[in-house]
Enzyme design. Structure first.
Site, PDB file in Angstrom:
ATOM      1  N   TYR A  11      48.251  -7.603 -24.427  1.00 61.53           N
ATOM      2  CA  TYR A  11      47.123  -7.785 -23.269  1.00 61.53           C
ATOM      3  C   TYR A  11      45.854  -6.846 -23.689  1.00 61.53           C
ATOM      4  O   TYR A  11      44.801  -7.700 -23.823  1.00 61.53           O
ATOM      5  CB  TYR A  11      47.798  -7.160 -22.120  1.00 61.53           C
ATOM      6  CG  TYR A  11      46.931  -7.309 -20.772  1.00 61.53           C
ATOM      7  CD1 TYR A  11      46.401  -8.176 -20.363  1.00 61.53           C
ATOM      8  CD2 TYR A  11      46.896  -5.946 -20.037  1.00 61.53           C
ATOM      9  CE1 TYR A  11      45.342  -8.200 -19.414  1.00 61.53           C
ATOM     10  CE2 TYR A  11      46.269  -5.866 -18.866  1.00 61.53           C
ATOM     11  CZ  TYR A  11      45.432  -7.075 -18.416  1.00 61.53           C
ATOM     12  OH  TYR A  11      44.633  -6.872 -17.496  1.00 61.53           O
ATOM     13  N   SER A  34      56.781  -8.432 -30.658  1.00 56.55           N
ATOM     14  CA  SER A  34      58.107  -8.036 -29.767  1.00 56.55           C
ATOM     15  C   SER A  34      57.681  -8.175 -28.447  1.00 56.55           C
ATOM     16  O   SER A  34      58.622  -8.248 -27.628  1.00 56.55           O
ATOM     17  CB  SER A  34      58.497  -6.695 -30.335  1.00 56.55           C
ATOM     18  OG  SER A  34      57.494  -5.746 -30.014  1.00 56.55           O
ATOM     19  N   ASN A  35      56.479  -8.108 -28.001  1.00 52.06           N
ATOM     20  CA  ASN A  35      56.189  -7.977 -26.519  1.00 52.06           C
ATOM     21  C   ASN A  35      55.030  -8.753 -26.473  1.00 52.06           C
ATOM     22  O   ASN A  35      54.147  -8.388 -25.839  1.00 52.06           O
ATOM     23  CB  ASN A  35      56.161  -6.761 -26.016  1.00 52.06           C
ATOM     24  CG  ASN A  35      56.033  -6.714 -24.612  1.00 52.06           C
ATOM     25  OD1 ASN A  35      56.498  -7.806 -23.875  1.00 52.06           O
ATOM     26  ND2 ASN A  35      55.647  -5.858 -23.594  1.00 52.06           N
ATOM     27  N   ALA A  81      49.619  -0.503 -30.901  1.00 56.88           N
ATOM     28  CA  ALA A  81      51.250  -0.848 -30.729  1.00 56.88           C
ATOM     29  C   ALA A  81      52.067   0.091 -30.160  1.00 56.88           C
ATOM     30  O   ALA A  81      52.002   1.264 -30.823  1.00 56.88           O
ATOM     31  CB  ALA A  81      51.495  -1.324 -32.227  1.00 56.88           C
ATOM     32  N   SER A 124      46.601   7.138 -22.006  1.00 55.00           N
ATOM     33  CA  SER A 124      46.765   6.893 -20.821  1.00 55.00           C
ATOM     34  C   SER A 124      46.807   7.905 -19.830  1.00 55.00           C
ATOM     35  O   SER A 124      47.197   9.189 -20.236  1.00 55.00           O
ATOM     36  CB  SER A 124      48.565   6.405 -20.590  1.00 55.00           C
ATOM     37  OG  SER A 124      48.725   6.370 -19.046  1.00 55.00           O
ATOM     38  N   TYR A 149      58.034   7.045 -21.876  1.00 59.93           N
ATOM     39  CA  TYR A 149      57.156   6.606 -22.058  1.00 59.93           C
ATOM     40  C   TYR A 149      55.872   7.363 -22.178  1.00 59.93           C
ATOM     41  O   TYR A 149      54.768   7.705 -23.109  1.00 59.93           O
ATOM     42  CB  TYR A 149      56.576   5.090 -21.211  1.00 59.93           C
ATOM     43  CG  TYR A 149      55.305   4.763 -21.454  1.00 59.93           C
ATOM     44  CD1 TYR A 149      54.481   4.098 -22.308  1.00 59.93           C
ATOM     45  CD2 TYR A 149      54.275   4.963 -20.205  1.00 59.93           C
ATOM     46  CE1 TYR A 149      53.522   3.583 -22.473  1.00 59.93           C
ATOM     47  CE2 TYR A 149      53.038   4.734 -20.571  1.00 59.93           C
ATOM     48  CZ  TYR A 149      52.614   4.121 -21.567  1.00 59.93           C
ATOM     49  OH  TYR A 149      51.267   3.587 -21.640  1.00 59.93           O
ATOM     50  N   LYS A 153      53.134   9.420 -25.109  1.00 60.15           N
ATOM     51  CA  LYS A 153      51.495   9.619 -25.239  1.00 60.15           C
ATOM     52  C   LYS A 153      51.108  10.975 -25.174  1.00 60.15           C
ATOM     53  O   LYS A 153      50.246  11.341 -26.114  1.00 60.15           O
ATOM     54  CB  LYS A 153      50.752   8.802 -23.939  1.00 60.15           C
ATOM     55  CG  LYS A 153      51.080   7.475 -23.764  1.00 60.15           C
ATOM     56  CD  LYS A 153      50.514   6.492 -24.918  1.00 60.15           C
ATOM     57  CE  LYS A 153      50.896   5.148 -24.778  1.00 60.15           C
ATOM     58  NZ  LYS A 153      50.434   4.420 -25.688  1.00 60.15           N
ATOM     59  N   PHE A 178      43.068   4.121 -17.384  1.00 67.00           N
ATOM     60  CA  PHE A 178      43.744   4.021 -15.706  1.00 67.00           C
ATOM     61  C   PHE A 178      44.299   2.576 -15.689  1.00 67.00           C
ATOM     62  O   PHE A 178      45.406   2.477 -16.544  1.00 67.00           O
ATOM     63  CB  PHE A 178      42.605   4.405 -14.826  1.00 67.00           C
ATOM     64  CG  PHE A 178      42.437   6.025 -14.914  1.00 67.00           C
ATOM     65  CD1 PHE A 178      41.669   6.601 -16.168  1.00 67.00           C
ATOM     66  CD2 PHE A 178      43.022   6.948 -13.833  1.00 67.00           C
ATOM     67  CE1 PHE A 178      41.714   8.014 -16.250  1.00 67.00           C
ATOM     68  CE2 PHE A 178      42.823   8.266 -13.998  1.00 67.00           C
ATOM     69  CZ  PHE A 178      42.273   8.896 -15.365  1.00 67.00           C
ATOM     70  N   ASN A 199      54.332  -4.295 -13.538  1.00 71.51           N
ATOM     71  CA  ASN A 199      52.974  -3.824 -12.962  1.00 71.51           C
ATOM     72  C   ASN A 199      52.585  -4.767 -11.761  1.00 71.51           C
ATOM     73  O   ASN A 199      53.009  -5.810 -11.822  1.00 71.51           O
ATOM     74  CB  ASN A 199      52.145  -4.062 -14.260  1.00 71.51           C
ATOM     75  CG  ASN A 199      52.364  -2.844 -15.221  1.00 71.51           C
ATOM     76  OD1 ASN A 199      52.545  -3.341 -16.333  1.00 71.51           O
ATOM     77  ND2 ASN A 199      52.443  -1.566 -15.002  1.00 71.51           N
ATOM     78  N   PHE A 218      55.579  -0.881  -2.963  1.00 69.42           N
ATOM     79  CA  PHE A 218      56.712   0.206  -3.330  1.00 69.42           C
ATOM     80  C   PHE A 218      56.060   1.400  -2.338  1.00 69.42           C
ATOM     81  O   PHE A 218      55.036   2.303  -2.569  1.00 69.42           O
ATOM     82  CB  PHE A 218      56.779   0.653  -4.412  1.00 69.42           C
ATOM     83  CG  PHE A 218      57.262  -0.435  -5.650  1.00 69.42           C
ATOM     84  CD1 PHE A 218      58.480  -1.065  -5.041  1.00 69.42           C
ATOM     85  CD2 PHE A 218      56.883  -0.675  -6.693  1.00 69.42           C
ATOM     86  CE1 PHE A 218      58.983  -1.936  -5.667  1.00 69.42           C
ATOM     87  CE2 PHE A 218      57.434  -1.628  -7.532  1.00 69.42           C
ATOM     88  CZ  PHE A 218      58.535  -2.446  -6.933  1.00 69.42           C
TER      89      PHE A 218
HETATM   90  N1  UDP Z   1      53.534  -1.496  -7.039  1.00 69.18           N
HETATM   91  C1  UDP Z   1      53.885  -2.302  -6.030  1.00 69.18           C
HETATM   92  N2  UDP Z   1      54.771  -3.308  -6.298  1.00 69.18           N
HETATM   93  C2  UDP Z   1      54.838  -3.748  -7.392  1.00 69.18           C
HETATM   94  C3  UDP Z   1      54.456  -3.034  -8.696  1.00 69.18           C
HETATM   95  C4  UDP Z   1      53.634  -2.059  -8.507  1.00 69.18           C
HETATM   96  O1  UDP Z   1      53.705  -1.902  -5.041  1.00 69.18           O
HETATM   97  O2  UDP Z   1      55.773  -4.792  -7.723  1.00 69.18           O
HETATM   98  C5  UDP Z   1      52.473  -0.433  -6.993  1.00 69.18           C
HETATM   99  C6  UDP Z   1      52.869   0.947  -7.564  1.00 69.18           C
HETATM  100  O3  UDP Z   1      53.956   1.572  -6.742  1.00 69.18           O
HETATM  101  C7  UDP Z   1      51.769   1.720  -7.872  1.00 69.18           C
HETATM  102  C8  UDP Z   1      50.716   0.436  -7.994  1.00 69.18           C
HETATM  103  O4  UDP Z   1      51.126  -0.695  -7.659  1.00 69.18           O
HETATM  104  O5  UDP Z   1      51.483   2.212  -6.671  1.00 69.18           O
HETATM  105  C9  UDP Z   1      50.490   0.286  -9.267  1.00 69.18           C
HETATM  106  O6  UDP Z   1      51.667   0.217  -9.983  1.00 69.18           O
HETATM  107  P1  UDP Z   1      51.633  -0.237 -11.796  1.00 69.18           P
HETATM  108  O7  UDP Z   1      52.979  -0.496 -12.076  1.00 69.18           O
HETATM  109  O8  UDP Z   1      50.764  -1.634 -11.815  1.00 69.18           O
HETATM  110  O9  UDP Z   1      50.838   0.814 -12.424  1.00 69.18           O
HETATM  111  P2  UDP Z   1      51.015   2.460 -12.769  1.00 69.18           P
HETATM  112  O10 UDP Z   1      50.090   3.102 -11.538  1.00 69.18           O
HETATM  113  O11 UDP Z   1      52.502   2.790 -12.038  1.00 69.18           O
HETATM  114  O12 UDP Z   1      50.894   2.681 -14.150  1.00 69.18           O
END
Ligand code: UDP
Length: 334
Positions: A11, A34-35, A81, A124, A149, A153, A178, A199, A218
């Site tokens: 990406y 692989s991804n 990678a 990250s 993960y 880093k 970010f 994500n 979430f």
């Molecule tokens: N999130 C969500 N629903 C989803 C995926 C992510 O509400 O299906 C929220 C997650 O809780 C976080 C934000 O979106 O608050 C960004 O999450 P992401 O996994 O994209 O990136 P992170 O900040 O975890 O690296």
């Protein structure tokens, strides 16, 4: 200039390769797919009018890397990678430590053998861990993370710091990303993970395309203005341009430097959902679900150092991010 781009079909890697080619660099992609998909390499060719050099190789394999370095005089490396799924890393820690650490160590050994002394590393914001106040600044302790993960880093930043101490003429720029979202304006490159996305933005894209029923947000009870988590979302093309600036910086400097790449603004999950709906004229079905383990309530970047050292700042708006993400998701394969 020949720039080795490990993970260049992924990406962020693919967007960076496009910017490198547009700026007159000669990128050489190493990716084991692989991804990632080979079609990203094809599409880079379509966008730029020129096929990039590509090697299907794994960075943990010294022989394969040596072969690439023996075919091209590599002036600098951008190292993307890595395995990158936070949740998967909790279930498969050994695979994550083995792959992410081994690929970096092997790469450094081969770079040393071939006299290559410039590296831009894909780090990250996760290295700031759960205890620093936001906005995150580079001088804060970055020695703790919340998943295997993230720990890879932290550990790789440490390895590169120690390597630079031992080799004062080496330069490593640690770019702390970010939350990159959005896609290339052509709609040909974007974030297209295998399986159900972890994500937020690729998940939103699949819901908008009718491939997933609804988004689950979430947590709606965080101590934030609307109760949902806040993050610093930045356009992937801005992020890609940041790598070119870091490359220029590395050419002119020695030693290790950690630099945040973010906009400096936090927005909430609900705000992003609303912005997506508005930018694209789409209604997104969603429900508020339980919190996800390991999520921090809020964080964003202090982006001053990138401006000062790299003369870089994010220029794309949240609307641009949402519009381009949808343009890509509409046509994505999965
Ligand atoms: N999130 C969500 N629903 C989803 C995926 C992510 O509400 O299906 C929220 C997650 O809780 C976080 C934000 O979106 O608050 C960004 O999450 P992401 O996994 O994209 O990136 P992170 O900040 O975890 O690296």
């Amino acid at each position: 200039m020949n720039i080795l781009v490990t993970g260049g079909a992924g990406y962020i890697g693919s967007h960076t390769v496009v910017e490198l080619m547009n700026a007159g660099y000669h990128p050489i992609i190493v990716d084991d797919l692989s991804n990632a998909h080979y079609r990203a390499v094809d599409r880079i060719g379509k966008i730029t009018g020129k096929a990039p050099a590509f090697y299907m190789a794994n960075c943990t394999c010294k022989e394969q890397l040596r072969h690439v370095f023996s075919q091209h005089k590599i002036d600098a490396v951008i190292h993307f990678a890595a395995f990158k799924a936070v949740g998967e890393s909790v279930k498969k820690p050994l695979e994550y430590y083995r792959n992410n650490l081994d690929s970096t160590l092997t790469l450094l050994e081969v770079m040393e053998k071939f006299g290559c002394k410039k590296l831009v590393f894909s780090s990250s914001a996760t290295v700031y861990g759960p205890n620093n106040p936001y906005p995150y600044k580079e001088e804060m302790p970055a020695i703790q993370s919340t998943s295997p993960y993230g720990w890879t880093k932290v550990m790789i930043e440490r390895i590169l710091t120690d390597y630079c101490t031992a080799h004062p003429d080496f330069c490593a720029v640690l770019l702390r990303y970010f939350n990159p979202i959005g896609a290339h304006e052509s709609g040909l490159l974007g974030d297209d993970p295998n399986g159900i996305p972890n994500n937020l933005m690729p998940y939103i894209g699949r819901v908008a395309a009718g491939k997933l029923e609804k988004l689950t947000i979430f947590g709606g009870d965080y101590d934030t203005p609307d109760g949902t988590c806040q993050r610093d979302y930045l356009h992937v093309v801005d992020l890609a341009v940041g790598h070119l600036k870091a490359l220029e910086y590395a050419q002119a400097h020695e030693g290790v430097e950690a630099i945040n790449l973010g906009t400096g603004n936090g927005i909430s999950v609900l705000e992003l959902v609303t912005a997506f709906e508005k930018a694209n004229g789409i209604k997104l079905p969603y429900v508020i679900g339980p919190r996800r383990d390991g999520d921090l309530p809020a964080f964003w970047a202090d982006a001053a150092k990138a401006k000062e050292l790299l003369d870089w700042e994010a220029v794309y708006s949240v609307e641009d991010m949402c519009r381009s993400a949808w343009k890509f998701a509409k046509n994505a394969s999965v």
